[in-house]
Motif scaffolding. Structure first.
Motif, PDB file in Angstrom:
ATOM      1  N   ASP A  33       0.613   0.169  13.733  1.00  0.00           N
ATOM      2  CA  ASP A  33       0.597  -1.249  14.076  1.00  0.00           C
ATOM      3  C   ASP A  33       1.436  -2.013  13.053  1.00  0.00           C
ATOM      4  O   ASP A  33       0.942  -2.454  12.019  1.00  0.00           O
ATOM      5  CB  ASP A  33      -0.851  -1.752  14.088  1.00  0.00           C
ATOM      6  N   PHE A  34       2.731  -2.142  13.351  1.00  0.00           N
ATOM      7  CA  PHE A  34       3.646  -2.804  12.417  1.00  0.00           C
ATOM      8  C   PHE A  34       3.358  -4.298  12.307  1.00  0.00           C
ATOM      9  O   PHE A  34       3.673  -4.913  11.298  1.00  0.00           O
ATOM     10  CB  PHE A  34       5.092  -2.560  12.812  1.00  0.00           C
ATOM     11  N   SER A  35       2.772  -4.889  13.332  1.00  0.00           N
ATOM     12  CA  SER A  35       2.442  -6.314  13.245  1.00  0.00           C
ATOM     13  C   SER A  35       1.349  -6.549  12.203  1.00  0.00           C
ATOM     14  O   SER A  35       1.308  -7.616  11.585  1.00  0.00           O
ATOM     15  CB  SER A  35       2.002  -6.841  14.610  1.00  0.00           C
ATOM     16  N   PHE A  36       0.474  -5.563  11.986  1.00  0.00           N
ATOM     17  CA  PHE A  36      -0.558  -5.696  10.955  1.00  0.00           C
ATOM     18  C   PHE A  36       0.071  -5.735   9.567  1.00  0.00           C
ATOM     19  O   PHE A  36      -0.359  -6.515   8.714  1.00  0.00           O
ATOM     20  CB  PHE A  36      -1.564  -4.550  11.049  1.00  0.00           C
ATOM     21  N   ILE A  37       1.096  -4.922   9.337  1.00  0.00           N
ATOM     22  CA  ILE A  37       1.753  -4.900   8.028  1.00  0.00           C
ATOM     23  C   ILE A  37       2.394  -6.249   7.719  1.00  0.00           C
ATOM     24  O   ILE A  37       2.408  -6.689   6.581  1.00  0.00           O
ATOM     25  CB  ILE A  37       2.811  -3.774   7.969  1.00  0.00           C
ATOM     26  N   ARG A  38       2.898  -6.915   8.747  1.00  0.00           N
ATOM     27  CA  ARG A  38       3.552  -8.208   8.548  1.00  0.00           C
ATOM     28  C   ARG A  38       2.566  -9.382   8.550  1.00  0.00           C
ATOM     29  O   ARG A  38       2.958 -10.502   8.243  1.00  0.00           O
ATOM     30  CB  ARG A  38       4.604  -8.417   9.626  1.00  0.00           C
ATOM     31  N   MET A  40      -0.786 -11.698   7.404  1.00  0.00           N
ATOM     32  CA  MET A  40      -1.303 -12.113   6.097  1.00  0.00           C
ATOM     33  C   MET A  40      -2.384 -11.141   5.626  1.00  0.00           C
ATOM     34  O   MET A  40      -2.420 -10.781   4.446  1.00  0.00           O
ATOM     35  CB  MET A  40      -1.856 -13.537   6.179  1.00  0.00           C
ATOM     36  N   GLN A  41      -3.267 -10.699   6.513  1.00  0.00           N
ATOM     37  CA  GLN A  41      -4.316  -9.765   6.125  1.00  0.00           C
ATOM     38  C   GLN A  41      -3.730  -8.415   5.709  1.00  0.00           C
ATOM     39  O   GLN A  41      -4.212  -7.795   4.760  1.00  0.00           O
ATOM     40  CB  GLN A  41      -5.315  -9.574   7.256  1.00  0.00           C
ATOM     41  N   GLY A  42      -2.696  -7.960   6.389  1.00  0.00           N
ATOM     42  CA  GLY A  42      -2.050  -6.701   6.021  1.00  0.00           C
ATOM     43  C   GLY A  42      -1.376  -6.785   4.664  1.00  0.00           C
ATOM     44  O   GLY A  42      -1.482  -5.870   3.841  1.00  0.00           O
ATOM     45  N   ILE A  43      -0.679  -7.886   4.431  1.00  0.00           N
ATOM     46  CA  ILE A  43      -0.014  -8.083   3.141  1.00  0.00           C
ATOM     47  C   ILE A  43      -1.043  -8.158   2.023  1.00  0.00           C
ATOM     48  O   ILE A  43      -0.884  -7.532   0.966  1.00  0.00           O
ATOM     49  CB  ILE A  43       0.874  -9.345   3.180  1.00  0.00           C
ATOM     50  N   LEU A  44      -2.130  -8.898   2.262  1.00  0.00           N
ATOM     51  CA  LEU A  44      -3.181  -8.993   1.246  1.00  0.00           C
ATOM     52  C   LEU A  44      -3.801  -7.628   0.963  1.00  0.00           C
ATOM     53  O   LEU A  44      -4.061  -7.285  -0.197  1.00  0.00           O
ATOM     54  CB  LEU A  44      -4.264  -9.982   1.687  1.00  0.00           C
ATOM     55  N   MET A  45      -4.024  -6.836   2.000  1.00  0.00           N
ATOM     56  CA  MET A  45      -4.613  -5.507   1.785  1.00  0.00           C
ATOM     57  C   MET A  45      -3.676  -4.601   0.994  1.00  0.00           C
ATOM     58  O   MET A  45      -4.126  -3.845   0.127  1.00  0.00           O
ATOM     59  CB  MET A  45      -4.991  -4.857   3.114  1.00  0.00           C
ATOM     60  N   MET A  46      -2.378  -4.672   1.265  1.00  0.00           N
ATOM     61  CA  MET A  46      -1.433  -3.851   0.505  1.00  0.00           C
ATOM     62  C   MET A  46      -1.410  -4.278  -0.966  1.00  0.00           C
ATOM     63  O   MET A  46      -1.389  -3.428  -1.859  1.00  0.00           O
ATOM     64  CB  MET A  46      -0.031  -3.935   1.121  1.00  0.00           C
ATOM     65  N   VAL A  47      -1.445  -5.587  -1.210  1.00  0.00           N
ATOM     66  CA  VAL A  47      -1.473  -6.075  -2.595  1.00  0.00           C
ATOM     67  C   VAL A  47      -2.792  -5.685  -3.260  1.00  0.00           C
ATOM     68  O   VAL A  47      -2.808  -5.284  -4.432  1.00  0.00           O
ATOM     69  CB  VAL A  47      -1.243  -7.604  -2.636  1.00  0.00           C
ATOM     70  N   GLU A  48      -3.907  -5.760  -2.528  1.00  0.00           N
ATOM     71  CA  GLU A  48      -5.201  -5.354  -3.073  1.00  0.00           C
ATOM     72  C   GLU A  48      -5.207  -3.877  -3.462  1.00  0.00           C
ATOM     73  O   GLU A  48      -5.774  -3.501  -4.496  1.00  0.00           O
ATOM     74  CB  GLU A  48      -6.315  -5.617  -2.058  1.00  0.00           C
ATOM     75  N   ILE A  49      -4.568  -3.050  -2.655  1.00  0.00           N
ATOM     76  CA  ILE A  49      -4.514  -1.618  -2.958  1.00  0.00           C
ATOM     77  C   ILE A  49      -3.705  -1.376  -4.231  1.00  0.00           C
ATOM     78  O   ILE A  49      -4.126  -0.625  -5.115  1.00  0.00           O
ATOM     79  CB  ILE A  49      -3.950  -0.829  -1.756  1.00  0.00           C
ATOM     80  N   VAL A  50      -2.555  -2.021  -4.356  1.00  0.00           N
ATOM     81  CA  VAL A  50      -1.701  -1.817  -5.533  1.00  0.00           C
ATOM     82  C   VAL A  50      -2.354  -2.386  -6.792  1.00  0.00           C
ATOM     83  O   VAL A  50      -2.463  -1.704  -7.818  1.00  0.00           O
ATOM     84  CB  VAL A  50      -0.307  -2.425  -5.300  1.00  0.00           C
ATOM     85  N   LEU A  89      -7.294   2.745   8.709  1.00  0.00           N
ATOM     86  CA  LEU A  89      -7.920   2.586  10.029  1.00  0.00           C
ATOM     87  C   LEU A  89      -7.210   1.522  10.855  1.00  0.00           C
ATOM     88  O   LEU A  89      -6.905   1.728  12.031  1.00  0.00           O
ATOM     89  CB  LEU A  89      -9.396   2.217   9.879  1.00  0.00           C
ATOM     90  N   ILE A  90      -6.951   0.382  10.240  1.00  0.00           N
ATOM     91  CA  ILE A  90      -6.314  -0.712  10.974  1.00  0.00           C
ATOM     92  C   ILE A  90      -4.841  -0.427  11.218  1.00  0.00           C
ATOM     93  O   ILE A  90      -4.317  -0.710  12.302  1.00  0.00           O
ATOM     94  CB  ILE A  90      -6.514  -2.043  10.222  1.00  0.00           C
ATOM     95  N   LEU A  91      -4.146   0.168  10.255  1.00  0.00           N
ATOM     96  CA  LEU A  91      -2.721   0.450  10.399  1.00  0.00           C
ATOM     97  C   LEU A  91      -2.451   1.390  11.568  1.00  0.00           C
ATOM     98  O   LEU A  91      -1.515   1.188  12.335  1.00  0.00           O
ATOM     99  CB  LEU A  91      -2.157   1.045   9.106  1.00  0.00           C
ATOM    100  N   PHE A  92      -3.274   2.406  11.713  1.00  0.00           N
ATOM    101  CA  PHE A  92      -3.071   3.372  12.791  1.00  0.00           C
ATOM    102  C   PHE A  92      -3.922   3.064  14.023  1.00  0.00           C
ATOM    103  O   PHE A  92      -4.087   3.911  14.892  1.00  0.00           O
ATOM    104  CB  PHE A  92      -3.340   4.795  12.295  1.00  0.00           C
ATOM    105  N   SER A  93      -4.473   1.870  14.092  1.00  0.00           N
ATOM    106  CA  SER A  93      -5.283   1.397  15.225  1.00  0.00           C
ATOM    107  C   SER A  93      -6.437   2.329  15.545  1.00  0.00           C
ATOM    108  O   SER A  93      -6.838   2.467  16.694  1.00  0.00           O
ATOM    109  CB  SER A  93      -4.399   1.206  16.465  1.00  0.00           C
ATOM    110  N   LEU A  94      -6.974   2.970  14.537  1.00  0.00           N
ATOM    111  CA  LEU A  94      -8.095   3.879  14.749  1.00  0.00           C
ATOM    112  C   LEU A  94      -9.387   3.122  15.023  1.00  0.00           C
ATOM    113  O   LEU A  94     -10.317   3.674  15.594  1.00  0.00           O
ATOM    114  CB  LEU A  94      -8.269   4.804  13.533  1.00  0.00           C
TER     115      LEU A  94
END
Length: 180
Positions: A33-38, A40-50, A89-94
């Motif tokens: 789900d590329f729209s999730f990466i773009r 705000m929640q996807g960006i925040l999750m990636m920053v939270e992981i790093v 889970l959200i990235l791969f629409s699981l």
């Protein structure tokens, strides 16, 4: 033995292999789900992981003379693991395969709990960092306290956007779990 070369046929499966590889890559591309990466929640999750990884590495690399750092390390690692799992889970629409879970509410509650946990971990970290002044690990613990404050703000922002997402479907958890 003279018949041997005429009875042997050699065929390679490169054409079938290439077709199967293209099918796999097409399937993976449609599952992500590329729209999730773009979003705000996807960006925040990636920053939270790093940032979460950086924080728990800073805490893990020092001697834990104070028991408060056990709590800080527990919160940092546990929330980092759950955030990474939730991101996958959200990235791969699981999550769509688990329709029995009210995902908008689950993500909102998770982010709210993570915010409170990181707030307590930040307070514990910041309150005890001064005891290590003059020791080589003082800088690591101070940086970990800074990242703890950042993580509290990141998860607070995620909780806010998760709340907006939850309210976006009327606030009813059954909307996302019961087919209409």
């Amino acid at each position: 033995m003279a018949d041997f070369p005429s009875k042997v046929t050699t065929e390679t499966s490169t054409q079938n292999y290439q077709n199967s590889q293209q099918g796999v890559s097409a399937t993976i591309t449609t599952m992500v789900d590329f729209s999730f990466i773009r979003s705000m929640q996807g960006i925040l999750m990636m920053v939270e992981i790093v940032v979460g990884f950086l924080q728990w590495m800073l805490i893990a690399c020092v001697n834990h003379a104070n028991p408060a750092y056990g709590w800080v390390l527990f919160v940092a690692i546990t929330v980092w693991i759950f955030t990474t799992i939730l991101f996958i889970l959200i990235l791969f629409s699981l999550q769509q395969r688990m329709a029995f879970v009210p995902w908008p509410m689950t993500v909102m509650v998770y982010n709210g709990v993570a915010t409170v946990l990181f707030l307590t971990a930040f307070i514990a970290n910041a309150a005890t960092v001064s005891y290590f002044k003059g020791i080589h690990s003082f800088g690591s613990l101070g940086a970990a306290a800074f990242f703890g404050a950042g993580m509290t703000l990141l998860y607070g922002a995620s909780a806010f956007f998760s709340y907006l997402d939850w309210r976006g479907n009327g606030g009813n958890a059954a909307d996302s779990t019961v087919p209409t």
